[in-house]
Structure formats: structure tokens, C-alpha cells
Design a protein around this motif. Structure first.
Motif, PDB file in Angstrom:
ATOM      1  N   PRO A 159      38.920  15.682  77.846  1.00 38.13           N
ATOM      2  CA  PRO A 159      40.589  16.526  78.330  1.00 38.13           C
ATOM      3  C   PRO A 159      41.299  14.649  78.897  1.00 38.13           C
ATOM      4  CG  PRO A 159      39.281  17.677  79.734  1.00 38.13           C
ATOM      5  CD  PRO A 159      38.032  16.559  79.007  1.00 38.13           C
ATOM      6  N   THR A 160      42.858  14.562  78.630  1.00 35.96           N
ATOM      7  CA  THR A 160      43.582  13.837  78.820  1.00 35.96           C
ATOM      8  C   THR A 160      43.267  12.028  78.158  1.00 35.96           C
ATOM      9  OG1 THR A 160      42.439  12.730  80.629  1.00 35.96           O
ATOM     10  CG2 THR A 160      44.280  15.114  81.077  1.00 35.96           C
ATOM     11  N   SER A 161      42.550  12.306  77.343  1.00 39.93           N
ATOM     12  CA  SER A 161      41.944  11.191  76.582  1.00 39.93           C
ATOM     13  C   SER A 161      43.080  10.646  75.045  1.00 39.93           C
ATOM     14  CB  SER A 161      40.241  11.229  76.750  1.00 39.93           C
ATOM     15  OG  SER A 161      39.860  11.648  77.214  1.00 39.93           O
ATOM     16  N   ALA A 162      43.846  11.458  74.657  1.00 38.47           N
ATOM     17  CA  ALA A 162      44.137  10.465  73.273  1.00 38.47           C
ATOM     18  C   ALA A 162      46.020   9.779  73.779  1.00 38.47           C
ATOM     19  CB  ALA A 162      44.747  12.057  72.441  1.00 38.47           C
ATOM     20  N   ARG A 163      44.714   8.645  74.807  1.00 39.26           N
ATOM     21  CA  ARG A 163      46.291   7.722  75.790  1.00 39.26           C
ATOM     22  C   ARG A 163      45.267   6.188  74.621  1.00 39.26           C
ATOM     23  NH1 ARG A 163      48.916  10.146  79.739  1.00 39.26           N
ATOM     24  NH2 ARG A 163      49.154   7.364  80.807  1.00 39.26           N
ATOM     25  N   LEU A 164      46.229   5.290  75.255  1.00 39.05           N
ATOM     26  CA  LEU A 164      45.954   4.023  74.575  1.00 39.05           C
ATOM     27  C   LEU A 164      46.666   2.886  75.875  1.00 39.05           C
ATOM     28  CD1 LEU A 164      48.185   2.438  71.998  1.00 39.05           C
ATOM     29  CD2 LEU A 164      49.146   3.592  73.744  1.00 39.05           C
ATOM     30  N   ASP A 223      55.431  20.329  78.562  1.00 40.30           N
ATOM     31  CA  ASP A 223      55.324  19.224  77.289  1.00 40.30           C
ATOM     32  C   ASP A 223      54.281  18.352  78.205  1.00 40.30           C
ATOM     33  OD1 ASP A 223      55.806  17.391  75.112  1.00 40.30           O
ATOM     34  OD2 ASP A 223      58.313  17.072  76.276  1.00 40.30           O
ATOM     35  N   GLY A 224      54.188  16.982  76.797  1.00 42.17           N
ATOM     36  CA  GLY A 224      53.375  16.330  77.820  1.00 42.17           C
ATOM     37  C   GLY A 224      52.225  15.222  76.240  1.00 42.17           C
ATOM     38  N   CYS A 225      51.642  14.705  77.010  1.00 41.03           N
ATOM     39  CA  CYS A 225      50.483  13.753  76.210  1.00 41.03           C
ATOM     40  C   CYS A 225      49.440  14.513  74.930  1.00 41.03           C
ATOM     41  CB  CYS A 225      49.761  13.352  76.398  1.00 41.03           C
ATOM     42  SG  CYS A 225      50.663  12.085  77.787  1.00 41.03           S
ATOM     43  N   PHE A 226      49.732  13.948  73.161  1.00 39.73           N
ATOM     44  CA  PHE A 226      49.206  14.795  72.580  1.00 39.73           C
ATOM     45  C   PHE A 226      47.512  15.039  73.110  1.00 39.73           C
ATOM     46  CE2 PHE A 226      46.017  14.850  69.175  1.00 39.73           C
ATOM     47  CZ  PHE A 226      46.844  16.169  68.670  1.00 39.73           C
ATOM     48  N   GLY A 227      47.221  16.972  72.884  1.00 41.30           N
ATOM     49  CA  GLY A 227      45.560  17.644  73.581  1.00 41.30           C
ATOM     50  C   GLY A 227      45.858  17.101  74.339  1.00 41.30           C
ATOM     51  N   CYS A 228      46.592  16.980  75.566  1.00 42.01           N
ATOM     52  CA  CYS A 228      46.489  17.183  76.706  1.00 42.01           C
ATOM     53  C   CYS A 228      46.277  18.264  77.468  1.00 42.01           C
ATOM     54  CB  CYS A 228      46.666  16.403  77.832  1.00 42.01           C
ATOM     55  SG  CYS A 228      46.824  16.370  79.782  1.00 42.01           S
ATOM     56  N   PRO A 229      45.113  19.022  78.036  1.00 46.29           N
ATOM     57  CA  PRO A 229      45.186  20.752  78.996  1.00 46.29           C
ATOM     58  C   PRO A 229      46.350  20.762  79.847  1.00 46.29           C
ATOM     59  CG  PRO A 229      43.624  20.087  79.547  1.00 46.29           C
ATOM     60  CD  PRO A 229      43.983  18.904  78.567  1.00 46.29           C
ATOM     61  N   ILE A 230      47.081  19.635  80.906  1.00 47.79           N
ATOM     62  CA  ILE A 230      47.484  19.683  82.040  1.00 47.79           C
ATOM     63  C   ILE A 230      49.190  19.134  81.481  1.00 47.79           C
ATOM     64  CG2 ILE A 230      47.909  18.740  84.311  1.00 47.79           C
ATOM     65  CD1 ILE A 230      45.326  17.579  84.013  1.00 47.79           C
ATOM     66  N   GLN A 231      49.103  18.771  80.408  1.00 45.63           N
ATOM     67  CA  GLN A 231      50.554  18.750  80.192  1.00 45.63           C
ATOM     68  C   GLN A 231      51.929  18.670  81.508  1.00 45.63           C
ATOM     69  OE1 GLN A 231      52.189  19.850  76.583  1.00 45.63           O
ATOM     70  NE2 GLN A 231      49.724  18.352  76.477  1.00 45.63           N
ATOM     71  N   CYS A 232      51.738  17.675  81.651  1.00 43.96           N
ATOM     72  CA  CYS A 232      52.466  17.284  83.076  1.00 43.96           C
ATOM     73  C   CYS A 232      53.298  17.480  82.700  1.00 43.96           C
ATOM     74  CB  CYS A 232      51.989  16.344  83.670  1.00 43.96           C
ATOM     75  SG  CYS A 232      52.091  15.070  83.762  1.00 43.96           S
ATOM     76  N   LYS A 233      53.929  16.791  81.516  1.00 43.69           N
ATOM     77  CA  LYS A 233      55.652  15.981  81.634  1.00 43.69           C
ATOM     78  C   LYS A 233      56.456  17.283  81.420  1.00 43.69           C
ATOM     79  CE  LYS A 233      54.381  12.091  79.816  1.00 43.69           C
ATOM     80  NZ  LYS A 233      54.405  11.562  81.488  1.00 43.69           N
ATOM     81  N   LYS A 234      57.884  17.406  81.827  1.00 43.98           N
ATOM     82  CA  LYS A 234      58.988  18.648  81.495  1.00 43.98           C
ATOM     83  C   LYS A 234      60.160  17.743  79.605  1.00 43.98           C
ATOM     84  CE  LYS A 234      56.275  20.895  83.611  1.00 43.98           C
ATOM     85  NZ  LYS A 234      54.897  20.981  82.835  1.00 43.98           N
ATOM     86  N   ALA A 240      41.601   7.262  79.987  1.00 40.72           N
ATOM     87  CA  ALA A 240      42.077   8.892  80.481  1.00 40.72           C
ATOM     88  C   ALA A 240      42.797   8.514  80.993  1.00 40.72           C
ATOM     89  CB  ALA A 240      40.706   9.610  80.990  1.00 40.72           C
ATOM     90  N   CYS A 241      43.310   9.982  81.561  1.00 42.06           N
ATOM     91  CA  CYS A 241      44.953   9.653  82.249  1.00 42.06           C
ATOM     92  C   CYS A 241      44.394  10.168  83.500  1.00 42.06           C
ATOM     93  CB  CYS A 241      45.308  10.963  82.375  1.00 42.06           C
ATOM     94  SG  CYS A 241      47.064  11.450  83.161  1.00 42.06           S
ATOM     95  N   LYS A 242      44.920   9.458  84.834  1.00 38.56           N
ATOM     96  CA  LYS A 242      45.014   9.671  86.642  1.00 38.56           C
ATOM     97  C   LYS A 242      45.050  10.689  86.983  1.00 38.56           C
ATOM     98  CE  LYS A 242      44.680   4.621  86.856  1.00 38.56           C
ATOM     99  NZ  LYS A 242      45.658   4.102  86.177  1.00 38.56           N
ATOM    100  N   PHE A 243      45.701  11.308  86.637  1.00 37.47           N
ATOM    101  CA  PHE A 243      45.739  13.102  86.831  1.00 37.47           C
ATOM    102  C   PHE A 243      44.878  13.775  86.309  1.00 37.47           C
ATOM    103  CE2 PHE A 243      50.804  12.217  86.241  1.00 37.47           C
ATOM    104  CZ  PHE A 243      50.904  11.776  87.182  1.00 37.47           C
ATOM    105  N   ALA A 244      44.046  13.246  85.554  1.00 39.13           N
ATOM    106  CA  ALA A 244      42.811  14.670  85.668  1.00 39.13           C
ATOM    107  C   ALA A 244      41.589  14.310  86.276  1.00 39.13           C
ATOM    108  CB  ALA A 244      42.175  14.285  84.307  1.00 39.13           C
TER     109      ALA A 244
HETATM  110  S1  SF4 Z   1      48.235  15.253  82.676  1.00 34.20           S
HETATM  111 FE1  SF4 Z   1      50.292  14.185  82.305  1.00 34.20          FE
HETATM  112  S2  SF4 Z   1      50.504  11.955  81.822  1.00 34.20           S
HETATM  113 FE2  SF4 Z   1      47.752  12.722  82.567  1.00 34.20          FE
HETATM  114  S3  SF4 Z   1      47.832  12.585  79.868  1.00 34.20           S
HETATM  115 FE3  SF4 Z   1      48.436  14.734  80.612  1.00 34.20          FE
HETATM  116  S4  SF4 Z   1      50.510  15.296  79.855  1.00 34.20           S
HETATM  117 FE4  SF4 Z   1      50.002  13.284  79.942  1.00 34.20          FE
END
Ligand code: SF4
Lengths: 395, 578
Positions: free
Chosen positions: B69-74, B280-291, B467-471
């Protein structure tokens, strides 16, 4: 750091999870600080010096249950896997080291296990727990391991009987001498309804402390709330129930403010309980016999595998409903509110007890005491039935 | 050992490209993302940011493309024109995932194209295509123009015009914000990179990965900050607005105060009421913290609402959302833009009105009128106006929306951060404010030096995974080390990952030292030591005790193995690293 070492050593002694005088801490600020029993604090600092971590705790548990679990484990097993919610969620498993593995380089062996887990059981030593960010974490992780081992041992002993020399005798001593029944006697509760915020906060603080003092929860677990009008006053996440001063969030029922983002992970459950029952107080603890008994199910041929989260049945332990459900945003907040209204209490599979008070905490507290005592009686009834009441020898 | 991985090296001066294997020992020592990017800068880290030979590196990590989770990042890594430090910035979106799917862990761009170009990458190969027609376009039009070529990372007019806080924007709205890496991209005449890989990322031990994923997800669900009903999955990061108000640490009017009485006008619930705030949020992320709003627009994050709001004394939510829109369209960092306007506002005696902000932002992106100066960022603006003390920056990076007088670990971490005044390097807000994984006393320095050091290492590892810090408001390196072991088939422990993080942090600090950074640069603006915050409601917010701050900073250096002046006792440190 020294004051913190003293504080947590005191808590371990008061909550009776560690043997008096057999607690050792180390903390690594810019220099290593040790405190407590010298052999254990030395071990703590040796382990800590090999890890990127702030604090370490090594202590002898007040009960031999973790030790017995290790000695009872099959030779090819390297970790305990208690099935309570605490372990499932936070610990995953509890690795252990046997005595013979500790001969050459005990600190190195323990550090290598702690590099991937929060706490370990070291045979002949006790529980060693790490605090990656704070010293408090080492205390919390110790508490979690102790709690998980306690519950697992109760269940294993019931299922498999006693196997080690002296085990039955030790268990009998625990039952007869070390296990006072929780009670609400001598405690003063403020009669509801409470109104003024200071009064609500003071009552939450007192009742939180009672819950720890009477053994219904290890201090770090559990949560507590009180509703006044459209505000829920609820303990914060990661707050110790015996230290709630400044750790209670007022949260509006309609979520028009998000300042309560630091509230307990069970906020949703509390809110739904208030909506469903009209109660004013909710208390949630992890009394160990209730946790253990909730995990025993007689249902034959049930297809559900992950009972703790997927069981849809409402089982009864005496007059208390038992439901499954994950903590936080899992299913617990859905399954508890519909069943808790009439009995005023409910147990969550492998997790703990929710109890409500219609106009104050006394009813909730007494309910939780009653649930735990009833579960205890039932546990010993089953144990005696399994073994025969008078039997005390090792099996 | 990690599986073999490839990098695409693009020389824009010659127009040549080549794919080559990344030396396995570098992957082992730096993983990917930030760590790999920082390592690949070695040898060129003292070049000026706009030197054609300065690399601009896009690097994903070993978890990208897997179910972690939250790892489709660069991470994007280079040297910042704003701060002069080594700089990395991480972002989500489909881009990282598509890049990995084209058989690449990273892309290194060097040189300078004689004319505007875009880089198009697929699994089959890559080409450099003319982009004269795209030059001058805003982000949305650029992304649309390249949509047939896959996921897009692009600069807007701000990057083309060398705004020192220009972003690289991902097509899905994610920003490689902070530090002006968009301006580095612009200096290379590179308008965009489009990627359209279609390969599956192999996973060595799927069962192990799935188990670790389930463990992480359970922790996400148990975390009130992540999946709680008031948490970031529900309200996005603006969930922090009410909390920071309540803790009396919301920077207000260029940090002159720490409470903005009207902040509830742009709180999480207020944004939801006004715009709908769909998940809304980053691809494949289960949290979807963006709106995003019901009209599809990306809604602002906490830092953005707070800085266009409280920091500039503005409570008009629509003006704030429009400011965010302009930054996204022109490709500018919202934190630096808003903080620069605020410093400028205090210097001239008047903060910008809600109606002035959008035209000013457009001027900045175009470097038009006063925008020419404002495009230089708050430090240069304040110096030019003869009021250097009004720049609320560390190493020229504008501070985000956590007042350091309200969290002493944060105060220290702003200063020790290798990329300047950033909250995300050690992220002590996690324990000082959000109580994760446990609470620490926010008004105490006790133990903070070690906590910051450990957290910097952990976060450098997270940025290298990527990965994303929010995880980590729920999970820990325990679960992510398992995810990595599942993905690669190796055996990785949290301790191994921390060691990698430490190597990355020290390397960055060493680069900075070679570029002239020293203890004097690890300091906070004077205001925080001399002026109190806004006390009240039983919370005292005094100025920070300078002596105690300095003492803890010295402790931090010692814990890091540095001399008391923050320098490296071993000048050959770098040559001892893989
Ligand atoms: S928690 Fe938010 S910023 Fe982090 S990967 Fe998921 S959608 Fe993106």
C-alpha cells in the motif's frame, strides 16, 4: 530520562505485570542511561546499543506464563502466535529465544529478533521490549506482550492441560493467591447526569484510573467517554487510562470539527453506541478472562476461518453478547452498538468489553466487573471440569 | 540481494539515450527513490543547479508496481535552485507505476536540449520529441496534449520561467512540490516526461507480500489519523486545520501569531460542505487522502489552506481554492508561494487581500511585475526589501504550517532537515501532535535529538522504498520490511532499512557541507526565539529557549557522529560509502 525510567518501573510494579525489583531499563539519549535491576538494565543497554532505538526494557514477568509458553512450544517453533486482537493488530507474533540460544551472545540474539518485532520472550530472563521512539513505548510493548501471553496461556492451559513440572502448582498459587476478583467496592463515582466540562473531565480521569487499578485494563489499552448534549468527551488515542489529565478530546456528535482526530480509534464505536442506546457513559477495557473466554466457541463445523473479524453470530457468555469485529474502522463499530443496548455490555471477540452507563460511569464499571468475574468463574469451571476439581499435579 | 533493475540515462544535449543496469550493490545500499537518486548525484553534487550536467533523477522504488500500500510513488532528485541543498521530493500518481512497468526503476536526465522537448517512454523504448508547441502551456493542457503517450509529469510556465519554487506536476494532480525542481527541469528545456509501460512487476513471494499487506491494512484501520471518522481518509489533510487551531500552533500572519480565529472557514468539514470533497489520491493507495470537488478539481491540502489562509490573514475559502488552482495550473509550490507572499506582505505593511492573490500568483509564474521578485522565494524577497528577518525559512525553504513554538521536536527537525525547513524529514508532528505511534511532550526538548535522528533515518528509508509517510500513522517499518521481503524474496528487517536511511541522510548532509552549509545554516528565524506565539485557553506558547535549542542541536550532531559544529570528522566519509 531517569525520571521516566522511575515512572515506568513504578507503573510495571503497580499494574503487577513485572516481578518487584526485577525490572531493568536503558535509554539512549546522547549517552546511555540505565536504571533498575543491574543485570536487566545491563542487558537492556547491551541490546539497545545494537539497535537504532531510544529505549529498552527487560523485566521478569510477575507470572511465569510467558516462560511456560516457551517451554511448552514444540521444538520447531520460534514464535508465539496469540490470537487476541492486540497481537493480531500490533505485535503480529512474539518471537522467543530458548535458553541454549542465549549462551553465547544473549544481547546479540535478542537484538536480532527485536530488529523486526516489538517484544520478545527470552527463556530464563523474561520479556524484553523495545521503544523505538520513546521509553514509554518499551513499557507499552512489554504490556502488550505480557497481556497476549497471559491470555494465550489461559487458553492453552484449558485446551492442553499442564505439561511442565511445577506448572499445575504455580497455576494453583496464581489462582488462589495472586488473583483477587475485580470489584467496584470502595470506589466513588459522581452521580449523573454530569454537565460542566471540568466535572466530566474529572470523572473520566478518576474512572480511567479505577479501571487500571482494578485490573480491568492494562493502563495503555482501553478507552472511555462521556456524552453531554452533542459533545462526546473521549480519551485520546495512545492514552494511558490512568493518566488521562489533558488527554481527553471533546468531539461534536455531528463531526463539524476535526480537532478530535487525536481521539481514540474507537470514537466511531462510542458515537454509534450513544446513538443506538441513549447512554451517557461508555467504558472499554481488556479484562483478561473476558478476552480469553470470548475466543472459545463450541460451534461445530462452522465455515468461518477468521472468527475474530468475520463471525456474524451473536454468541452469549452468560447474559453478555459476544460479537466479532476489527478495531478502529473495522467491524466492531458496526456490530457492538446493536447488541449492547439491553444488557448494557458486550464483549468483542479476542479484544475486550464495552459497558455503558445510562447516567454515569458506575453502572458501566459494575457491569465490566461483573462480566470479568463471570468469565473467570466460567473459565475455572471449565478448567476444573477438564481436570477434575481436586487435581493439582502436573499432567 | 534485490532483483536486477535498469535505469534510463537521457542526455538532452546530444539527444542520446541509453538503458543500463543499476549496479546491484547500489540497490542494496540505497534501495531506490530518494536514496538511489542521492547516490547517483555523487560527483556532480557541487555543480550549480542549472548547470546542464546537473542530473534530474526520477526514481521509483522496489515496492512500486506491487500490492504494497501507498507505494506507487517516485522521488525526483537534484540540487535545488531555491535552497542550494541536495533535494528530493516524492509524489504519487500513475507515473511511477507506469515507469516501473516500462522496465525501469529510474530515469536520469542530464544536459540541456537546444529547444523544448518532451521525453516519451514505453516498455519498448524511448524517444525525445519536440515540444515547442507545448512550451508556455499550463499543466492541464500539457497533460491533455500528451495523454496518448501515457502518464505525464510536466512543468508549467513557472518551471519554464525559472520560478525558484516551481513544481513538477504529475498528470493526476500530484505535485513534486517544494524546492524548485520544476525550474531545474525547465532549465533543461524539458517540458514533460510521458511514460506508458505495460509490464507486470514480478513479485518473489506473493503470499508473504499479501500477509504483510493485510498486517499493514489492519494497522491503517486501527489508526484514527488514517481511517478514523475525523481522519485524513475522510477529510484529507485539512483535517489538521481544527487540530492546529486547538493546539494554538497555526502560523498566522507570517508567524506573528499562532491562532487564526477564522480558520474554521477552511477546515476539513468546511471544505467538504463547500466543495463536496470526494475521495481521491495516489494511484492504488487504499487511503486516498486527497480530495477533489464535485466538479473534479483538486482541493487543497492542509499546508495550502493554512498558508493561503491564516498565514496571509485570509478566511475566504473560495479565494484559497482558487489560489491552489493557479499554483497547480502554473506548476508552483503552494507552501513557498503563500509564505513568500506573506513575508512580502509583512514587509510592505499589508498582507494581500483575497482578490489580489490570484493575480499575484499569475505574475509570479510569468515573472511579471512584482512577480519577478516574488518568484525568487521569501529569503531573497526579504533581503531585497531590507528586512531579512521576515523570511520564515530554514536554508531558504519556507516553513510549512506547523509553528515551531508549538512543537519543539518540529523546531529541531526544521533545522536538521537536509533540504531546509521541511516538516516531512523527521515528521515529529506524528508523535508531538497526532500521538502516533505514541505521544511525546511537544513543549519539551528532552530526548528529541535522538527521536529526530531515528525518524530522519526511518523516513529516508521510506522515501527510498518509496512509500508514503502517511502510511506510518498506522504501520511501521516492521510491516514495510516484510512487504519488501515479499516483493524481492530477500530478508529485510526494519534495522537494515534504518541503516540505509542513515546512509542516505549522512550522504545528503555531506553534499550540503561540500556546498558550504554549516551549523549556522541549521538555525531558525530569530522571531521564534524572541516573540511568543498566541497563548490562551490554558496553553502557553512562549518563545523557544535558544540555549536549550542549541544544546539539543549539539546532541543531535553527536548522535549523528558529527563534530559539535555539525561538520564531518572524517573528510573521506563519502569514499567509505558504497
Ligand atoms: S495517503 Fe494520500 S498522499 Fe499518501 S499515497 Fe495515499 S493518497 Fe497519496
Amino acid at each position: 530520562m531517569r525520571d521516566l525510567i522511575e515512572k515506568y518501573a513504578g507503573k510495571l510494579a503497580r499494574d503487577r505485570s513485572a516481578a518487584p525489583g526485577r525490572i531493568g531499563f536503558a535509554a539512549n539519549d546522547d549517552a546511555m542511561v540505565e536504571g533498575g535491576a543491574s543485570d536487566l538494565s545491563r542487558l537492556s543497554s547491551d541490546v539497545l546499543s545494537r539497535l537504532s532505538c531510544l529505549g529498552m526494557l527487560a523485566a521478569v514477568p510477575s507470572l511465569p506464563f510467558p516462560e511456560y509458553l516457551v517451554r511448552r512450544a514444540a521444538a520447531d517453533v520460534a514464535a508465539l502466535v496469540p490470537l487476541d486482537t492486540e497481537t493480531r493488530t500490533f505485535l503480529h507474533d512474539i518471537p522467543f529465544v530458548r535458553k541454549e540460544e542465549l549462551r553465547a551472545d544473549p544481547a546479540g540474539r535478542i537484538a536480532s529478533l527485536l530488529s523486526a518485532r516489538k517484544g520478545v520472550v527470552a527463556e530464563g530472563i523474561g520479556i524484553v521490549a523495545a521503544g523505538p521512539v520513546t521509553l514509554e513505548q518499551a513499557y507499552i510493548h512489554y504490556s502488550s506482550v505480557f497481556h497476549a501471553c497471559y491470555v494465550k496461556y489461559l487458553l492453552d492451559a484449558l485446551r492442553d492441560g499442564f505439561r511442565l513440572p511445577g506448572e499445575a502448582e504455580a497455576f494453583r498459587a496464581f489462582r488462589e493467591e495472586r488473583l483477587p476478583a475485580p470489584s467496584a467496592e470502595g470506589l466513588a463515582f459522581r452521580p449523573g447526569p454530569l454537565g460542566a466540562p471540568e466535572e466530566v473531565l474529572a470523572e473520566i480521569r478518576d474512572v480511567g484510573r479505577y479501571t487500571v487499578e482494578r485490573g480491568l485494563v492494562d493502563s495503555f489499552f482501553g478507552n472511555i467517554s462521556y456524552r453531554v448534549g452533542d459533545t462526546i468527551y473521549i480519551s485520546q488515542t495512545a492514552a494511558s487510562l490512568d493518566e488521562l489529565s489533558g488527554c481527553v478530546d471533546p468531539v461534536p456528535m455531528d463531526n463539524r470539527s476535526t480537532a478530535g482526530i487525536t481521539a481514540s480509534s474507537e470514537l466511531l464505536a462510542h458515537r454509534r453506541i450513544y446513538e443506538a442506546t441513549g447512554a451517557t457513559a461508555v467504558l472499554h477495557g481488556h479484562p483478561k478472562f473476558a478476552v480469553a473466554m470470548s475466543m472459545l466457541c463450541d460451534e461445530a463445523g462452522c465455515p468461518v476461518k477468521d472468527c475474530w473479524k468475520d463471525c456474524l453470530r451473536v454468541r452469549m457468555l452468560g447474559d453478555t453478547p459476544v460479537v466479532a469485529g476489527e478495531i478502529g474502522a473495522g467491524g466492531l463499530a458496526v456490530r457492538v452498538p446493536p447488541v449492547i443496548g439491553a444488557p448494557g455490555k458486550a464483549i468483542v471477540y479476542g479484544h475486550g468489553v464495552f459497558a455503558v452507563g445510562r447516567d454515569g460511569f458506575e453502572e458501566a464499571f459494575r457491569s465490566m466487573v461483573a462480566v470479568e468475574n463471570r468469565c473467570r468463574e466460567e473459565y475455572f469451571r471449565r478448567l476444573d471440569a477438564r481436570r477434575g476439581p481436586g487435581q493439582s499435579k502436573s499432567e | 540481494m534485490l532483483p536486477r533493475e535498469n535505469i534510463l540515462v537521457v542526455d538532452l544535449t546530444s539527444g542520446r539515450t541509453r538503458r543500463e543496469e543499476i549496479p546491484p550493490e547500489l540497490l542494496h545500499a540505497y534501495l531506490g527513490g530518494r536514496g538511489l537518486g542521492v547516490r547517483l548525484l555523487r560527483g556532480r553534487h557541487t555543480l550549480p543547479p542549472y548547470d546542464p550536467a546537473m542530473p534530474l533523477i526520477f526514481a521509483t522504488g522496489p515496492l512500486c508496481g506491487t500490492a504494497a500500500p501507498t507505494s506507487a510513488r517516485l522521488s525526483v532528485v537534484s540540487r535545488s535552485p531555491l535552497t542550494g541543498t541536495v533535494y528530493d521530493c516524492s509524489a504519487g500518481g500513475r507515473f511511477a507505476w507506469r515507469l516501473r512497468a516500462s522496465g525501469l526503476l529510474a530515469v536520469l536526465v542530464e544536459g540541456r536540449s537546444p529547444r523544448p522537448v518532451a521525453l516519451a517512454i514505453t516498455s519498448a523504448g524511448e524517444e525525445i520529441v519536440p515540444a515547442d508547441a507545448l512550451w508556455g502551456m499550463e499543466i492541464g493542457d500539457t497533460v491533455r496534449a500528451l495523454s496518448s503517450r501515457g502518464s505525464v509529469a510536466a512543468i508549467g510556465p513557472a518551471g519554464e520561467n525559472g520560478v525558484l519554487f516551481a513544481n513538477v506536476m504529475m498528470g493526476e494532480g500530484n505535485a513534486v512540490g517544494r524546492g524548485g525542481l520544476g525550474a531545474v527541469m525547465g532549465s533543461k528545456n524539458l517540458k514533460a516526461v510521458a511514460v506508458d509501460g505495460d509490464r507486470r512487476t514480478p513479485v518473489a513471494d506473493r503470499d508473504r507480500l499479501d500477509r504483510a499487506r493485510a498486517d499493514a491494512m489492519r494497522l491503517f484501520r486501527a489508526s484514527p489519523v488514517i481511517f478514523g471518522e475525523l481522519g485524513i481518509a475522510a477529510f484529507g489533510t485539512p483535517a489538521l486545520v481544527d487540530l492546529m487551531r486547538q493546539r494554538r500552533m497555526a502560523p498566522t500572519e507570517n508567524f506573528r501569531r499562532t491562532v487564526f480565529e477564522e480558520s474554521s472557514a477552511y477546515s476539513g468539514p468546511a471544505i467538504r460542505a463547500a466543495y463536496g470533497a470526494r475521495k481521491d489520491g495516489c494511484f492504488g493507495c487504499p487511503i486516498q487522502c486527497k480530495k477533489s470537488g464535485t466538479d473534479g478539481r483538486h482541493l487543497p491540502e492542509y499546508e495550502t489552506v493554512s498558508h493561503f489562509g491564516a498565514l496571509n490573514g485570509i478566511s475566504d475559502i473560495h479565494a484559497i481554492v482558487r489560489s491552489n488552482d493557479v499554483c497547480n495550473a502554473t506548476g508552483m509550490d503552494t507552501i513557498s508561494a503563500a509564505a513568500t507572499l506573506s513575508a512580502w506582505g509583512e514587509a510592505r505593511g499589508r498582507f494581500p487581500s483575497p482578490d489580489e492573490v490570484v493575480p499575484l500568483l499569475r505574475d509570479i509564474a510569468a515573472r511579471r511585475g512584482e512577480g519577478g521578485l516574488l518568484a525568487e522565494g521569501s529569503r531573497r524577497v526579504a533581503e531585497a526589501l531590507g528586512r531579512p528577518g521576515l523570511s520564515m525559512t530554514v536554508k531558504s525553504l519556507e516553513l510549512p504550517a506547523y509553528d515551531p513554538r508549538g512543537a519543539y521536536g518540529m523546531a529541531l527537525a526544521y533545522c536538521t532537515s537536509n533540504r531546509g525547513g521541511c516538516h516531512l524529514r523527521a515528521y515529529p508532528i506524528s508523535h508531538e501532535i497526532l500521538r502516533k505511534p505514541v505521544a511525546s511532550d511537544r513543549f519539551s526538548f528532552s530526548g528529541k535529538a535522538r527521536m529526530i535522528k531515528i525518524a530522519e533515518d526511518v523516513n529516508a528509508a521510506i522515501d527510498s522504498l518509496v512509500a508514503c509517510k502517511f502510511a506510518f500513522f498506522g504501520a511501521s517499518l516492521e510491516e514495510y520490511a516484510e512487504l519488501l521481503s515479499g516483493a524481492t524474496g530477500g530478508h529485510h528487517t526494519p534495522q537494515d532499512l534504518k541503516a540505509i536511511g542513515e546512509r542516505v541522510c549522512l550522504t545528503e548532509r555531506f553534499y550540503n557541507a561540500e556546498n558550504g552549509f554549516a551549523r549556522a545554516d541549521d538555525g531558525l528565524p530569530e522571531r521564534f526565539f524572541t516573540e511568543p506565539g498566541s497563548s490562551g485557553e490554558g496553553i502557553e506558547v512562549p518563545p523557544i529557549d535558544r540555549a536549550r535549542f542549541e544544546e539539543e542541536l549539539t546532541k543531535y550532531y553527536r548522535i549523528r557522529g558529527l563534530a559539535d559544529d555539525g561538520s564531518f570528522p572524517d573528510p573521506a566519509f563519502l569514499s567509505g560509502q558504497p
